[in-house]
Design a protein around this motif. Structure first.
Motif, PDB file in Angstrom:
ATOM      1  N   HIS A  52       0.812  -1.219   0.000  1.00 28.81           N
ATOM      2  CA  HIS A  52       0.000   0.000   0.000  1.00 28.81           C
ATOM      3  C   HIS A  52       0.846   1.270   0.000  1.00 28.81           C
ATOM      4  N   ASP A  53       2.123   1.147  -0.332  1.00 29.51           N
ATOM      5  CA  ASP A  53       3.000   2.315  -0.355  1.00 29.51           C
ATOM      6  C   ASP A  53       2.963   3.048   0.990  1.00 29.51           C
ATOM      7  N   GLY A  54       3.007   2.279   2.067  1.00 29.87           N
ATOM      8  CA  GLY A  54       3.040   2.870   3.402  1.00 29.87           C
ATOM      9  C   GLY A  54       4.407   3.457   3.689  1.00 29.87           C
ATOM     10  N   ARG A  55       4.479   4.268   4.715  1.00 29.23           N
ATOM     11  CA  ARG A  55       5.722   4.971   5.048  1.00 29.23           C
ATOM     12  C   ARG A  55       6.193   4.568   6.436  1.00 29.23           C
ATOM     13  N   VAL A  56       7.464   4.822   6.702  1.00 31.72           N
ATOM     14  CA  VAL A  56       8.015   4.610   8.043  1.00 31.72           C
ATOM     15  C   VAL A  56       8.815   5.855   8.408  1.00 31.72           C
ATOM     16  N   GLU A  57       8.665   6.304   9.633  1.00 33.21           N
ATOM     17  CA  GLU A  57       9.404   7.477  10.101  1.00 33.21           C
ATOM     18  C   GLU A  57       9.915   7.157  11.497  1.00 33.21           C
ATOM     19  N   GLN A  58      10.863   7.940  11.970  1.00 32.35           N
ATOM     20  CA  GLN A  58      11.404   7.720  13.311  1.00 32.35           C
ATOM     21  C   GLN A  58      11.486   9.038  14.064  1.00 32.35           C
ATOM     22  N   ALA A  59      11.578   8.942  15.392  1.00 39.01           N
ATOM     23  CA  ALA A  59      11.682  10.135  16.231  1.00 39.01           C
ATOM     24  C   ALA A  59      12.732   9.894  17.306  1.00 39.01           C
ATOM     25  N   SER A  60      13.553  10.920  17.555  1.00 39.51           N
ATOM     26  CA  SER A  60      14.573  10.843  18.611  1.00 39.51           C
ATOM     27  C   SER A  60      13.905  11.041  19.974  1.00 39.51           C
ATOM     28  N   GLU A  61      14.685  10.815  21.029  1.00 37.64           N
ATOM     29  CA  GLU A  61      14.164  11.014  22.382  1.00 37.64           C
ATOM     30  C   GLU A  61      13.720  12.466  22.587  1.00 37.64           C
ATOM     31  N   GLN A  62      14.537  13.399  22.071  1.00 40.28           N
ATOM     32  CA  GLN A  62      14.182  14.820  22.179  1.00 40.28           C
ATOM     33  C   GLN A  62      12.868  15.101  21.430  1.00 40.28           C
ATOM     34  N   GLU A  63      12.778  14.595  20.209  1.00 36.99           N
ATOM     35  CA  GLU A  63      11.602  14.890  19.381  1.00 36.99           C
ATOM     36  C   GLU A  63      10.326  14.301  19.978  1.00 36.99           C
ATOM     37  N   LEU A  64      10.395  13.069  20.461  1.00 33.48           N
ATOM     38  CA  LEU A  64       9.169  12.437  20.967  1.00 33.48           C
ATOM     39  C   LEU A  64       8.727  13.085  22.276  1.00 33.48           C
ATOM     40  N   ALA A  65       9.702  13.460  23.112  1.00 38.92           N
ATOM     41  CA  ALA A  65       9.339  14.074  24.399  1.00 38.92           C
ATOM     42  C   ALA A  65       8.722  15.456  24.178  1.00 38.92           C
ATOM     43  N   ASP A  66       9.335  16.233  23.285  1.00 37.72           N
ATOM     44  CA  ASP A  66       8.807  17.573  23.017  1.00 37.72           C
ATOM     45  C   ASP A  66       7.443  17.507  22.326  1.00 37.72           C
ATOM     46  N   ALA A  67       7.280  16.561  21.403  1.00 40.14           N
ATOM     47  CA  ALA A  67       5.992  16.458  20.695  1.00 40.14           C
ATOM     48  C   ALA A  67       4.876  16.100  21.675  1.00 40.14           C
ATOM     49  N   ALA A  68       5.149  15.142  22.563  1.00 43.46           N
ATOM     50  CA  ALA A  68       4.136  14.749  23.549  1.00 43.46           C
ATOM     51  C   ALA A  68       3.793  15.928  24.453  1.00 43.46           C
ATOM     52  N   ALA A  69       4.829  16.635  24.915  1.00 44.89           N
ATOM     53  CA  ALA A  69       4.611  17.748  25.846  1.00 44.89           C
ATOM     54  C   ALA A  69       3.880  18.902  25.163  1.00 44.89           C
ATOM     55  N   ARG A  70       4.259  19.178  23.912  1.00 43.63           N
ATOM     56  CA  ARG A  70       3.628  20.296  23.203  1.00 43.63           C
ATOM     57  C   ARG A  70       2.139  20.005  22.978  1.00 43.63           C
ATOM     58  N   ALA A  71       1.837  18.781  22.617  1.00 44.62           N
ATOM     59  CA  ALA A  71       0.427  18.417  22.414  1.00 44.62           C
ATOM     60  C   ALA A  71      -0.325  18.381  23.745  1.00 44.62           C
ATOM     61  N   ASP A  72       0.372  17.982  24.811  1.00 45.38           N
ATOM     62  CA  ASP A  72      -0.256  18.005  26.144  1.00 45.38           C
ATOM     63  C   ASP A  72      -0.747  19.413  26.492  1.00 45.38           C
ATOM     64  N   ARG A  73      -0.001  20.409  26.037  1.00 46.35           N
ATOM     65  CA  ARG A  73      -0.379  21.798  26.343  1.00 46.35           C
ATOM     66  C   ARG A  73      -1.661  22.214  25.645  1.00 46.35           C
ATOM     67  N   THR A  74      -2.145  21.377  24.715  1.00 44.21           N
ATOM     68  CA  THR A  74      -3.415  21.686  24.049  1.00 44.21           C
ATOM     69  C   THR A  74      -4.526  20.755  24.532  1.00 44.21           C
ATOM     70  N   GLY A  75      -4.298  20.099  25.665  1.00 41.60           N
ATOM     71  CA  GLY A  75      -5.383  19.326  26.266  1.00 41.60           C
ATOM     72  C   GLY A  75      -5.244  17.819  26.184  1.00 41.60           C
ATOM     73  N   LEU A  76      -4.235  17.324  25.479  1.00 40.87           N
ATOM     74  CA  LEU A  76      -4.006  15.881  25.466  1.00 40.87           C
ATOM     75  C   LEU A  76      -3.203  15.479  26.702  1.00 40.87           C
ATOM     76  N   PHE A  77      -2.963  14.181  26.873  1.00 40.56           N
ATOM     77  CA  PHE A  77      -2.087  13.698  27.948  1.00 40.56           C
ATOM     78  C   PHE A  77      -1.398  12.460  27.389  1.00 40.56           C
ATOM     79  N   ASN A  78      -0.334  12.713  26.619  1.00 37.79           N
ATOM     80  CA  ASN A  78       0.202  11.666  25.756  1.00 37.79           C
ATOM     81  C   ASN A  78       1.214  10.759  26.430  1.00 37.79           C
ATOM     82  N   CYS A  79       1.163   9.490  26.096  1.00 33.04           N
ATOM     83  CA  CYS A  79       2.235   8.569  26.458  1.00 33.04           C
ATOM     84  C   CYS A  79       3.386   8.785  25.467  1.00 33.04           C
ATOM     85  N   PRO A  80       4.584   8.300  25.789  1.00 30.32           N
ATOM     86  CA  PRO A  80       5.734   8.542  24.910  1.00 30.32           C
ATOM     87  C   PRO A  80       5.565   7.944  23.499  1.00 30.32           C
ATOM     88  N   HIS A  81       4.812   6.858  23.392  1.00 32.70           N
ATOM     89  CA  HIS A  81       4.639   6.213  22.077  1.00 32.70           C
ATOM     90  C   HIS A  81       3.775   7.080  21.179  1.00 32.70           C
TER      91      HIS A  81
END
Ligand code: PLP
Length: 446
Positions: free
Chosen positions: A336-365
């Motif tokens: 299906h021409d799917g994609r794969v991407e990766q995230a560093s520890e810095q990127e995943l932690a900041d993404a979770a925290a930034r989204a948390d600031r908009t009302g989510l409460f994200n796990c690291p995954h």
């Protein structure tokens, strides 16, 4: 209702083994999958399937109100309803991440909250099917089974323990000692599973549990057991259903052992075959850089796949170097021409925290998936009005250690938090409190 399902070789589609047999691999050593009699299922019109599944969705008629068992005909059609072990899994909320989407320049971003579930992760979707089948084998006296066992990075064992406890079936869980969260460790303990914390990593636990279950006295609950995929595949069907049977453009999903991304594709492929949808969305499998064998294979143009030794990551549930379901995942992604991407520890932690600031409460995954989404947006691969779903695989409350460390209670190796919000400790004095509030407001409204 003469629907039919059986195991077959996932690679070749050949062979037939009954679901009542205890078999995890085909004689060639490959993975199995559950096959359905699609011709029988197609005898019902697509509109009739949608109507039936909508009528059951989140109602209380046992067991059809469950997001998994509402699609029983396409999951495990022949198990008697009274043998089903359900904790009302599925039917999880689809969160319109309006504010976070706006920050990224997107209008139609959604988060599928699979962690808002009985044990706090999507693993419940698959475990209800596996434990129901084991319960059926025991209750119908078809097999002598002492109990069920699994290796786990924390969420599988929590889920197995809960479903077995609900059914009164003994559970045995093998965990890598010191590599899972406190919440994940306490879940199987509370549910009275035999909890074995071993001095190895997940891949080591996986090898041990395969040997432990070889004589079939204990039933193996890992996702190489294709019954789990049958439950997990309902997540994609449910997302489409929640959009009134419209297919989103993109789905971002975290991947470790790669059972879940395989399951997502399987469900969507099957409802496409039934004529309920006419296209498969673009799927992006998201890995932590610390455990990225699928990403490396994708980057090689799918030419080679090498297991890696998974390094420590906040996303501990996907700390897997040798994924069991890689052949299924790679085949589906290639088709299906799917994609794969990766995230560093810095990127995943900041993404979770930034989204948390908009009302989510994200796990690291979920943070991994959000960080990968941000990379796609930055590269211009996603259009402003595309409909995007991020699959959140677990509840953030299971991962408070890493979230607390991010916000100042500890140290996250390799991470300089961009959005820390540490608590301010003050004397219980109104002046001090007032000043702190005003300083905060000034900072917020500059
Ligand atoms: C199990 C798990 C995953 C990964 O799913 P796989 O099927 O192993 O790829 C991702 N996130 C969480 C929270 C999990 O528990």
């Amino acid at each position: 209702m003469a629907y039919d399902a059986w195991f077959r070789d996932a690679e070749t589609g050949a062979g037939r083994w009954e679901l009542d047999e205890i078999i995890y691999r085909s004689p060639s050593g490959g993975l199995l999958e559950v096959a359905h009699d699609m011709e029988r299922l197609k005898a019902r019109a697509p509109a009739a399937w949608m109507q039936l599944w909508d009528a059951r969705y989140k109602r209380t008629q046992w067991p059809y109100g469950s997001g998994v068992w509402g699609k029983k005909e396409l999951v495990l059609p022949n198990i008697p309803d009274e043998h089903v072990v359900s904790l009302d899994e599925g039917g999880t909320n689809l969160f319109w991440a309006e504010r976070f989407g706006r920050e990224l320049g997107l209008t139609d971003l959604w988060v599928k909250q699979c962690g808002v579930s009985h044990t706090g992760s999507f693993k419940d979707l698959g475990m209800t099917v596996l434990v129901s089948q084991v319960n059926h084998l025991i209750k119908s006296k078809k097999r002598d089974i002492l109990g069920v066992a699994c290796a786990s990075t924390g969420d599988t064992s929590a889920s197995l323990a809960a479903y077995c406890a609900a059914a009164g079936i003994p559970a045995v869980v093998l965990l890598p000692r010191g590599k899972i969260s406190t919440a994940q460790l306490i879940q199987p303990i509370a549910n009275n599973a035999l909890t074995l914390a071993l001095d190895t990593d997940f891949d080591g636990c996986m090898r041990l549990v395969q040997e432990l279950t070889e004589d079939k006295k204990l039933y193996l609950a890992n996702s190489m057991n294709s019954l789990r995929v049958e439950g997990q595949k309902t997540v994609g069907i449910e997302i489409v259903q929640q959009f009134d049977w419209e297919v989103p453009d993109w789905i971002f999903i975290p991947g470790g052992n790669l059972g879940n991304v395989s399951a997502l594709y399987k469900g969507l492929e099957e409802i496409k075959e039934l004529g309920i949808i006419n296209r498969i969305p673009k799927i992006v499998c998201c890995q932590a850089e610390a455990a990225n064998p699928l990403y490396l294979a994708y980057k090689s143009g799918w030419k080679e796949f090498h297991p890696v030794t998974a390094k420590p990551t906040q996303a501990s549930a996907i700390r897997i170097g040798n994924p069991v379901s890689r052949s299924k995942a790679v085949r589906a992604l290639m088709t299906h021409d799917g994609r794969v991407e990766q995230a560093s520890e810095q990127e995943l932690a900041d993404a979770a925290a930034r989204a948390d600031r908009t009302g989510l409460f994200n796990c690291p995954h979920t943070g991994v998936a959000l960080a990968c989404l941000m990379k796609f947006v930055a590269r211009g691969e996603i259009k402003r009005n595309d409909r995007i779903v991020v699959i959140s695989t677990a509840h953030g409350l299971k991962f408070t250690e890493s979230k607390a460390a991010y916000h100042g209670a500890g140290v996250l190796p390799g991470v300089q938090p961009s959005y820390p919000n540490p608590p301010i400790e003050l004397a219980a004095d109104v002046r001090a409190v007032y000043d702190a509030v005003m300083r905060h407001m000034e900072r917020t409204f500059v």
